[in-house]
Design an enzyme around this catalytic site. Structure first.
Site, PDB file in Angstrom:
ATOM      1  CE  LYS A  43      -7.407  -0.625   5.997  1.00 14.75           C
ATOM      2  NZ  LYS A  43      -8.121   0.242   5.082  1.00 14.75           N
ATOM      3  CB  CYS A  72      -3.610   3.292  -1.578  1.00 13.32           C
ATOM      4  SG  CYS A  72      -4.818   4.579  -1.290  1.00 13.32           S
ATOM      5  CG  HIS A 110      -1.917   0.980   1.387  1.00 11.21           C
ATOM      6  ND1 HIS A 110      -1.669   2.294   1.678  1.00 11.21           N
ATOM      7  CD2 HIS A 110      -3.260   0.870   1.238  1.00 11.21           C
ATOM      8  CE1 HIS A 110      -2.823   2.951   1.711  1.00 11.21           C
ATOM      9  NE2 HIS A 110      -3.804   2.116   1.450  1.00 11.21           N
ATOM     10  CD  GLN A 145      -6.941  -4.737   3.872  1.00 10.56           C
ATOM     11  OE1 GLN A 145      -7.942  -5.414   4.131  1.00 10.56           O
ATOM     12  NE2 GLN A 145      -7.025  -3.456   3.533  1.00 10.56           N
ATOM     13  CG  ASP A 204       0.397  -2.600   6.032  1.00  8.23           C
ATOM     14  OD1 ASP A 204      -0.571  -2.748   6.813  1.00  8.23           O
ATOM     15  OD2 ASP A 204       0.284  -2.085   4.896  1.00  8.23           O
TER      16      ASP A 204
END
Lengths: 153, 425
Positions: free
Chosen positions: B241, B381, B139, B218, B215
């Site tokens: 999220k 992104c 991202h 998700q 990261d």
């Protein structure tokens, strides 16, 4: 399809998308501008030139959604061979139409097939798509030193 | 196999899912990879905090200040427990982007201060000859901070490539070498859905003495993740999220790393002593939490992780895995539809990107929207990832615990309708 989405994608728009008019770069453009819509990756490059008799010539290349590409095609149809004054009128009218929230009654005399974009103005996310080629035209003509304010006179 | 989700019952907890859109069509929400919807428990927790205990935390001696501080720190404990961490190792940030910038700025601030003669842990001092390693599926939030770090310090940015199936190229793992100071990798791609072998990559980072960053935006919302087990030094993710409010993100760090890292944002709350000439800093996590923090959001996020724990992360992961398999199968049999990312339901999450021959994603998304189906269109992104697959953009559907196969069916019907409308079927 709902009537809303059908008003967004009017036949005229789909026709310009599938059969773009005047596409291709302008050889010997005196000003050129590449514009991107960073939210979706649509892009268009517009080249512009003013000939000795005071008529505008325009070329474009791009990739993107139906609205952005059809808008480029309509822009080319309106601007190619137009006088500076007519280009200025069309540019102003189109930008105004896009800010109308879909409530305008656009003048076909000025905007030609551009009147079909009235439904686009109801979709905030798509206004940028429709304006992209016109923003490129504006930037390209400024780079070429073509000022439409002087054409008003 | 964990207990099956009762999706109709879960949906009742999310008021927004009952609304209609675009001329009274029921909302089909397939954009949870962008942001999740919020259950009543989260909304109630935030409201209750403002109604009963609102005050600035970690300052003031009055009762409300104490209650607010307790609520804030209770939320930190709940979130820490959710990811297998110690409370003291959880930093609240504005969002995951800030967490990743906090990590990258530790290096640029460390480098600047080291040049001025300050004593800085050498792991956070970089320059020409050093390298930073990311992947081609990051991202922008985990790419641009590292590009900027390299631009400021002269370090080299390297990236692990992506193969045609949307998996990381293992042969590129060797880019992590003795020159590498930081390795920052996405756990699960927001555009491709790929679940990356971050444990292996973090082990390699560790073996060369590089700081390892993950990261996890998700992954943590959709599966049980123990941040310590990832083997990273730092893990960043977002609250919104995972059913939480916007305006809050998390950064977990190994205790020793958080202690060694220079601060990012400075000011009130993050200090130990302050003089006109210079200051010393509070221990982590306060060192990284300058200013009045997002207390109500933390309380809301605390309620979100309790809600997720009640439903059960294993059940959520099973449910989404099944749904992903269904969606992959449905999309694969549509003529003219190509999935961008892994097509097998192995080591992948529920975000599925695809392109439709002859149709721009914006137009696909518009027709879906007209039918009440909310998906994401664009480059997500992750513009370099789109370039890697030679597409300007994709349409992406992504699920969560409140989706079921009828939502996937609605999307598939919408794609067919778009193909018919534009005459590309």
């Amino acid at each position: 399809m709902s009537s809303n989405v059908e008003s967004l994608y009017q036949e005229i728009i789909l026709d310009h998308y599938k059969h773009p008019r005047g596409s291709g770069a302008l050889a010997g453009a005196s000003g050129e501008s590449h514009q991107v819509n960073p939210t979706c990756g649509d892009e268009v490059t517009v080249g512009v030139d003013l000939d000795e008799s005071g008529h505008v010539h325009v070329g474009y290349e791009g990739q993107g959604c139906s609205i952005s590409q059809a808008s480029a095609s309509v822009m080319s149809e309106l601007v190619e061979g137009a006088t500076l004054a007519d280009m200025a009128k069309a540019e102003r009218a189109f930008v105004e139409l896009m800010h109308s929230k879909g409530n305008a009654e656009p003048d076909e005399e000025v905007l030609g097939d551009g009147v079909a974009f009235v439904g686009v103005a109801k979709y905030p996310a798509r206004i940028k798509c429709a304006l992209l080629p016109w923003m490129a035209l504006q930037d390209a003509r400024l780079k070429a030193g073509i000022e439409i304010d002087k054409a008003e006179g | 196999m964990a207990a099956r989700l009762d999706v109709p019952r879960i949906r009742k907890d999310f008021p927004i899912l009952a609304r209609t859109v675009r001329d009274d069509r029921p909302l089909v929400y397939l954009d949870s990879a962008a942001t999740s919807q919020k259950p009543t428990a989260v909304l109630d927790a935030e409201r209750a905090f403002y109604e009963t205990s609102n005050a600035a935390v970690h300052r003031g001696a009055h009762q409300l200040a104490e209650e607010a501080t307790d609520a804030y720190e209770d939320a930190r404990s709940a979130i820490a427990g959710f990811v297998g961490a110690r409370s003291e190792d959880i930093v609240f940030t504005k969002n995951a982007t800030e967490g990743l910038n906090l990590a990258a700025y530790a290096f640029s601030n460390g480098t600047d201060k080291s040049r001025q003669g300050h004593s800085i842990d050498p792991r956070f001092v970089v320059g020409p000859g050093d390298s930073i390693v990311v992947t081609e599926m990051e991202h922008h939030a985990n790419l641009i901070p590292w590009q900027e770090l390299c631009a400021k310090t002269g370090a080299e940015l390297r990236w692990i490539g992506v193969d045609d199936d949307g998996r990381l190229r293992r042969e590129d793992f060797g880019l992590i070498d003795a020159t590498t100071k930081a390795v920052s990798v996405v756990h699960q791609s927001n555009i491709l859905g790929t679940l990356n072998p971050v444990e292996e990559i973090m082990a390699q980072a560790r073996s060369v003495g590089a700081v390892g960053i993950v990261d996890a935006c998700q992954s943590i919302p959709h599966m049980s993740v123990d941040v310590v087990d990832l083997g990273a030094d730092l893990v960043a993710w977002s609250g919104h999220k995972m059913l939480g409010p916007t305006g809050i993100g998390l950064l977990w760090g190994r205790t020793e790393i958080l202690e060694a890292m220079p601060p990012f944002l400075t000011g009130g709350s993050m200090i130990e002593t302050v003089f006109m000439e210079s200051s010393t800093f509070a221990p982590p996590p306060q060192k990284f939490e300058a200013g009045v923090p997002m207390v109500a959001q933390a309380v809301g996020l605390g309620a979100a992780v309790r809600y997720l724990e009640d439903v059960g992360m294993a059940s959520i992961a099973d449910h989404e895995h099944e749904l992903t398999g269904y969606a992959l199968a449905q999309l694969s049999q549509l003529p003219g539809v190509r999935i961008i990312g892994p097509t097998d339901n192995v080591d992948r999450g529920s975000a599925i990107s695809f392109v439709v021959d002859g149709l721009h994603p914006h137009d696909v998304g518009q027709v879906l929207d007209d039918r009440g189906v909310a998906v994401r269109v664009g480059h997500h992104c992750a513009w370099p990832t789109c370039r890697r697959f030679a597409v300007p953009a994709t349409t992406r559907l992504s699920t969560y615990l409140y989706n079921d196969t009828t939502d996937i069916d609605a999307a598939v019907e919408g794609i067919v309708a778009a193909q018919e409308f534009f005459g590309v079927a």
